[in-house]
Design an enzyme around this catalytic site. Sequence first.
Site, PDB file in Angstrom:
ATOM      1  N   ASP A  14     -26.089  15.166 -38.037  1.00  0.00           N
ATOM      2  CA  ASP A  14     -26.751  13.841 -37.194  1.00  0.00           C
ATOM      3  C   ASP A  14     -27.225  12.963 -38.298  1.00  0.00           C
ATOM      4  O   ASP A  14     -26.640  11.482 -38.199  1.00  0.00           O
ATOM      5  CB  ASP A  14     -27.458  14.293 -36.092  1.00  0.00           C
ATOM      6  CG  ASP A  14     -26.893  14.873 -34.933  1.00  0.00           C
ATOM      7  OD1 ASP A  14     -25.788  15.141 -34.817  1.00  0.00           O
ATOM      8  OD2 ASP A  14     -27.663  15.527 -34.137  1.00  0.00           O
ATOM      9  N   ARG A  94     -44.391  16.654 -34.555  1.00  0.00           N
ATOM     10  CA  ARG A  94     -43.942  15.028 -34.541  1.00  0.00           C
ATOM     11  C   ARG A  94     -45.051  14.277 -34.978  1.00  0.00           C
ATOM     12  O   ARG A  94     -44.686  12.980 -35.739  1.00  0.00           O
ATOM     13  CB  ARG A  94     -43.321  15.098 -33.199  1.00  0.00           C
ATOM     14  CG  ARG A  94     -42.080  15.971 -32.810  1.00  0.00           C
ATOM     15  CD  ARG A  94     -41.345  15.975 -34.067  1.00  0.00           C
ATOM     16  NE  ARG A  94     -39.816  16.630 -33.803  1.00  0.00           N
ATOM     17  CZ  ARG A  94     -39.185  17.560 -34.583  1.00  0.00           C
ATOM     18  NH1 ARG A  94     -39.833  17.653 -35.656  1.00  0.00           N
ATOM     19  NH2 ARG A  94     -38.082  17.904 -34.237  1.00  0.00           N
ATOM     20  N   ASP A 123     -38.384  14.722 -28.192  1.00  0.00           N
ATOM     21  CA  ASP A 123     -38.603  13.999 -29.415  1.00  0.00           C
ATOM     22  C   ASP A 123     -38.494  12.741 -29.613  1.00  0.00           C
ATOM     23  O   ASP A 123     -39.473  11.958 -30.315  1.00  0.00           O
ATOM     24  CB  ASP A 123     -37.717  14.687 -30.716  1.00  0.00           C
ATOM     25  CG  ASP A 123     -38.253  16.145 -31.094  1.00  0.00           C
ATOM     26  OD1 ASP A 123     -39.360  16.394 -30.763  1.00  0.00           O
ATOM     27  OD2 ASP A 123     -37.554  16.825 -31.621  1.00  0.00           O
ATOM     28  N   SER A 177     -28.803  25.010 -31.531  1.00  0.00           N
ATOM     29  CA  SER A 177     -29.648  24.082 -32.193  1.00  0.00           C
ATOM     30  C   SER A 177     -30.984  24.564 -32.398  1.00  0.00           C
ATOM     31  O   SER A 177     -31.865  25.154 -31.639  1.00  0.00           O
ATOM     32  CB  SER A 177     -29.880  22.889 -31.056  1.00  0.00           C
ATOM     33  OG  SER A 177     -30.606  21.806 -31.496  1.00  0.00           O
TER      34      SER A 177
END
Length: 408
Positions: A14, A94, A123, A177
């Site tokens: 990605d 994050r 996210d 994932s």
Amino acid sequence: MKDKVVLAYSGGLDTTAIIPWLKETYDYDVICCCINCGQGEELDGLDERAKLSGASKLYIEDICDEFSEDYIVPCVQAGAVYEHKYLLGTAMARPGIAKKLVEIARKEGAVAICHGATGKGNDQIRFELSIKALAPDIKVIAPWRQDNWKMDSREAEIEYCKAHGIDLPFGTDSSYSRDRNLWHISHEGLELEDPSQEPNYDHLLVLSVTPEHAPDEGEYVTMTFEKGVPTSVNGKKMKVADIIRELNRLGGKHGIGIIDIVENRVVGMKSRGVYETPGGTILMEAHDQLEELCLDRATMEVKKEMGNKLAQVVYEGKWFTPLREAIQAFVESTQEYVTGEVKFKLYKGNIIKAGTTSPYSLYSESLASFTTGDLYDHHDADGFITLFGLPLKVRAMKLLELENKKNN
């Protein structure tokens, strides 16, 4: 001179495809920034990959210690667990990543920060709220939410890369994932998308073994804490990051901390995933074990509420807010005397208590003993029972009154 954009770069397909897309769409000079939170071998070969994909520069920033001490420890001290199970592995990381992205953007004079989070997940919220709180003047680009992002599959991304002269060893085969850092690894996709299906643990697990495959002999572990911060494992003093690494090794060996959860995402949908958090599960349990001795009842009650609130705040990406700071300040005040040693046994997915000591223990054997001690007379309970039993007695009398009226 071209404007610069800082891309949160993982090295996966990605974010690799995003590099030529940013250059083509905005004519930006792309600076990749990979934040090391403990991904391990996932960082290998990133510099060459980023340059081949068209990036002008790659930063690899190690924040493992900061992640451990500034984000993980406050959540452990608070007992912050989202929806009773999730230990916030991705959510805690994050804000630390976003903070470092902003630092690099300031250093490079970048006008924008780009992330590869999709429009379905949490996210995007965590990254963007953090960036807005720290750098409201910097533009945030989220390709997956833009109309001119046309790639909706791995095959499409691979073809796009090849069309731009980027031929890297990405496969089209489907896999889970995953998000990995020092604290945990998460798994989504494949059979996990159907909640009626059992996870294929033999194919899925990375940090751990299932309890069935754990050793038949238990293993004793001792830990020490000072003011709620872990300081040693099995007599060896270590920094927090290394304690987590050691607990990951021990917990993974004994099948600790594997959970299968359907959680409520911030964007409104339910999501099913499997999380491996071996060291984190042990650390949270060990801290709770010590707090049982050191905190009074009233403080524990309020602290539990604050822990649940902090879990929600962190999950929703609101780390850089006055509310998080206020909750953390309260929690830190409760940790003043959370000092001592805990011992437990790891055995086939279980953490079994084996003794706790603290110089600040509130436990009194004289008070707690079934035999009458010097400090407490059994008659002292009369007043407590009268006080706390009064609401129960009034309610029972009212119900009895109503029942008698009904029968008459």
